[in-house]
Design a protein around this motif. Structure first.
Motif, PDB file in Angstrom:
ATOM      1  N   GLY A 157     -17.413  55.712  40.966  1.00  0.00           N
ATOM      2  CA  GLY A 157     -16.450  55.692  39.880  1.00  0.00           C
ATOM      3  C   GLY A 157     -16.810  54.722  38.780  1.00  0.00           C
ATOM      4  N   THR A 158     -17.095  53.475  39.143  1.00  0.00           N
ATOM      5  CA  THR A 158     -17.441  52.449  38.152  1.00  0.00           C
ATOM      6  C   THR A 158     -18.693  52.834  37.390  1.00  0.00           C
ATOM      7  N   PHE A 159     -19.690  53.324  38.106  1.00  0.00           N
ATOM      8  CA  PHE A 159     -20.944  53.748  37.472  1.00  0.00           C
ATOM      9  C   PHE A 159     -20.696  54.859  36.456  1.00  0.00           C
ATOM     10  N   LEU A 160     -19.877  55.841  36.834  1.00  0.00           N
ATOM     11  CA  LEU A 160     -19.604  56.968  35.949  1.00  0.00           C
ATOM     12  C   LEU A 160     -18.825  56.529  34.708  1.00  0.00           C
ATOM     13  N   GLY A 166     -21.107  54.102  27.683  1.00  0.00           N
ATOM     14  CA  GLY A 166     -22.416  54.129  27.045  1.00  0.00           C
ATOM     15  C   GLY A 166     -22.641  55.398  26.249  1.00  0.00           C
ATOM     16  N   LEU A 167     -22.122  56.511  26.765  1.00  0.00           N
ATOM     17  CA  LEU A 167     -22.249  57.791  26.077  1.00  0.00           C
ATOM     18  C   LEU A 167     -21.486  57.773  24.749  1.00  0.00           C
ATOM     19  N   LEU A 168     -20.297  57.170  24.758  1.00  0.00           N
ATOM     20  CA  LEU A 168     -19.519  57.068  23.524  1.00  0.00           C
ATOM     21  C   LEU A 168     -20.245  56.225  22.474  1.00  0.00           C
ATOM     22  N   VAL A 169     -20.835  55.111  22.919  1.00  0.00           N
ATOM     23  CA  VAL A 169     -21.581  54.247  22.001  1.00  0.00           C
ATOM     24  C   VAL A 169     -22.762  55.014  21.400  1.00  0.00           C
ATOM     25  N   ALA A 170     -23.498  55.727  22.257  1.00  0.00           N
ATOM     26  CA  ALA A 170     -24.651  56.503  21.791  1.00  0.00           C
ATOM     27  C   ALA A 170     -24.215  57.596  20.818  1.00  0.00           C
ATOM     28  N   SER A 171     -23.060  58.207  21.078  1.00  0.00           N
ATOM     29  CA  SER A 171     -22.562  59.269  20.198  1.00  0.00           C
ATOM     30  C   SER A 171     -22.202  58.715  18.826  1.00  0.00           C
ATOM     31  N   ILE A 186     -27.860  63.227  24.686  1.00  0.00           N
ATOM     32  CA  ILE A 186     -26.453  62.842  24.869  1.00  0.00           C
ATOM     33  C   ILE A 186     -25.675  63.971  25.541  1.00  0.00           C
ATOM     34  N   SER A 187     -25.903  65.201  25.097  1.00  0.00           N
ATOM     35  CA  SER A 187     -25.189  66.340  25.667  1.00  0.00           C
ATOM     36  C   SER A 187     -25.568  66.558  27.127  1.00  0.00           C
ATOM     37  N   ALA A 188     -26.853  66.445  27.441  1.00  0.00           N
ATOM     38  CA  ALA A 188     -27.300  66.643  28.823  1.00  0.00           C
ATOM     39  C   ALA A 188     -26.719  65.571  29.747  1.00  0.00           C
ATOM     40  N   VAL A 189     -26.757  64.326  29.288  1.00  0.00           N
ATOM     41  CA  VAL A 189     -26.190  63.232  30.084  1.00  0.00           C
ATOM     42  C   VAL A 189     -24.679  63.407  30.210  1.00  0.00           C
ATOM     43  N   GLY A 190     -24.040  63.883  29.149  1.00  0.00           N
ATOM     44  CA  GLY A 190     -22.601  64.104  29.184  1.00  0.00           C
ATOM     45  C   GLY A 190     -22.205  65.127  30.232  1.00  0.00           C
ATOM     46  N   VAL A 191     -22.970  66.211  30.326  1.00  0.00           N
ATOM     47  CA  VAL A 191     -22.691  67.229  31.350  1.00  0.00           C
ATOM     48  C   VAL A 191     -22.768  66.619  32.743  1.00  0.00           C
ATOM     49  N   LEU A 192     -23.811  65.830  32.987  1.00  0.00           N
ATOM     50  CA  LEU A 192     -23.993  65.218  34.306  1.00  0.00           C
ATOM     51  C   LEU A 192     -22.877  64.220  34.623  1.00  0.00           C
ATOM     52  N   LEU A 193     -22.509  63.405  33.640  1.00  0.00           N
ATOM     53  CA  LEU A 193     -21.470  62.401  33.867  1.00  0.00           C
ATOM     54  C   LEU A 193     -20.119  63.046  34.183  1.00  0.00           C
ATOM     55  N   PHE A 194     -19.746  64.056  33.424  1.00  0.00           N
ATOM     56  CA  PHE A 194     -18.437  64.672  33.649  1.00  0.00           C
ATOM     57  C   PHE A 194     -18.442  65.610  34.851  1.00  0.00           C
ATOM     58  N   ALA A 195     -19.624  66.076  35.231  1.00  0.00           N
ATOM     59  CA  ALA A 195     -19.726  66.791  36.507  1.00  0.00           C
ATOM     60  C   ALA A 195     -19.420  65.843  37.653  1.00  0.00           C
ATOM     61  N   GLY A 196     -20.007  64.646  37.596  1.00  0.00           N
ATOM     62  CA  GLY A 196     -19.727  63.643  38.613  1.00  0.00           C
ATOM     63  C   GLY A 196     -18.279  63.208  38.614  1.00  0.00           C
ATOM     64  N   MET A 238     -17.514  71.039  26.244  1.00  0.00           N
ATOM     65  CA  MET A 238     -18.037  70.730  24.917  1.00  0.00           C
ATOM     66  C   MET A 238     -19.515  70.361  24.963  1.00  0.00           C
ATOM     67  N   PHE A 239     -19.922  69.611  25.982  1.00  0.00           N
ATOM     68  CA  PHE A 239     -21.339  69.239  26.070  1.00  0.00           C
ATOM     69  C   PHE A 239     -22.213  70.442  26.410  1.00  0.00           C
ATOM     70  N   ILE A 240     -21.718  71.340  27.255  1.00  0.00           N
ATOM     71  CA  ILE A 240     -22.470  72.565  27.557  1.00  0.00           C
ATOM     72  C   ILE A 240     -22.594  73.425  26.300  1.00  0.00           C
ATOM     73  N   LEU A 241     -21.502  73.509  25.541  1.00  0.00           N
ATOM     74  CA  LEU A 241     -21.531  74.301  24.310  1.00  0.00           C
ATOM     75  C   LEU A 241     -22.524  73.721  23.310  1.00  0.00           C
ATOM     76  N   ARG A 242     -22.569  72.398  23.193  1.00  0.00           N
ATOM     77  CA  ARG A 242     -23.516  71.775  22.264  1.00  0.00           C
ATOM     78  C   ARG A 242     -24.960  71.969  22.722  1.00  0.00           C
ATOM     79  N   LEU A 243     -25.159  72.042  24.031  1.00  0.00           N
ATOM     80  CA  LEU A 243     -26.515  72.227  24.553  1.00  0.00           C
ATOM     81  C   LEU A 243     -27.024  73.655  24.343  1.00  0.00           C
ATOM     82  N   PHE A 244     -26.180  74.632  24.646  1.00  0.00           N
ATOM     83  CA  PHE A 244     -26.647  76.013  24.699  1.00  0.00           C
ATOM     84  C   PHE A 244     -25.993  76.927  23.681  1.00  0.00           C
TER      85      PHE A 244
END
Length: 249
Positions: A157-160, A166-171, A186-196, A238-244
């Motif tokens: 949880g804390t890691f995610l 960090g994702l917000l800062v990068a965005s 950013i989009s690829a990492v976002g998908v992984l983070l919100f999947a977790g 939203m991150f999947i949509l931005r990716l593909f």
């Protein structure tokens, strides 16, 4: 001293039937609780989608196009009001009634629909549909994993959450840099983070039931848990949509 037992050889020890009945009632309560969470979450996603579609109807002549291209204060009210509601619900839930929480939850879903309406102006309908169904399939699988796994996901949880910060800062940085490759990362990492977070929030929602079952807090916890899962779904979408996603012709 031996336990009292039924004289029939195949009968269970005295008290076991009552214990099993209690377990069955507990399981039924948990299922009802989780179903309520998912009903709130799915209804909010549906409401957001309907509002977004209606607000963007008409394309370049739609209310969405007029609000977000002409600027003005209304644009920023729509953009930042959902965030204000999330903070109000998160920090004020102890003082709010369940009815107030429900009102804010549905208001949040409507405002998110207004805010997300621009995707219908930018992406093709096919891309939006494909991203939605991909998100729905992934969300269902990840949520099922979070519900059924015996592994404690709280350590992640804390890691995610740190990852999301960090994702917000990068965005924000990329808003000024306008880097295409950075946007893809950013989009690829976002998908992984919100999947977790989907799996983590599902397990957390399940565990919260044991703390609030039968109390006045249960209704509020259902709404806040639905809000967490809603945000996981919407962000992953939203991150999947931005990716593909493909732009409108």
């Amino acid at each position: 001293m031996a336990n009292w037992s039924d004289p029939r050889p195949t009968a269970a020890p005295f008290g076991t039937t009552r214990a099993r009945a209690g377990d069955a009632a507990h399981d039924a309560g948990l299922r009802s609780y989780m179903l309520s969470v998912y009903n709130y979450m799915a209804s909010a996603v549906l409401l957001t989608g309907i509002v977004a579609l209606m607000f963007a109807a008409g394309g370049a002549d739609s209310p969405a196009a007029q609000v977000f291209t002409q600027g003005g204060i209304l644009k920023y009210v729509i953009m930042f009001s959902p965030l204000a509601i999330v903070f109000a619900m998160s920090f004020g839930q102890a003082r709010m009634s369940t009815a107030t929480m429900q009102m804010l939850f549905w208001g949040f879903a409507v405002l998110m629909g207004l805010s997300m309406s621009t995707i219908f102006l930018v992406y093709s309908g096919t891309s939006i549909a494909q991203a939605f169904f991909a998100t729905a399939a992934g969300f269902a699988a990840l949520s099922l994993y979070g519900y059924t796994t015996k592994k404690d996901l709280s350590a992640f949880g804390t890691f995610l959450i740190i990852g999301v910060v960090g994702l917000l800062v990068a965005s924000v940085i990329n808003m000024f840099v306008q880097s295409g490759p950075m946007g893809l990362v950013i989009s690829a990492v976002g998908v992984l983070l919100f999947a977790g977070l989907t799996a983590y929030d599902t397990q957390r929602t399940k565990n919260l039931y044991y703390q609030v079952a039968g109390t006045d807090m249960q209704g509020k916890v259902v709404i806040m848990s639905a809000l967490s899962l809603y945000l996981d779904f919407i962000n992953m979408f939203m991150f999947i949509l931005r990716l593909f996603g493909s732009s409108r012709d």
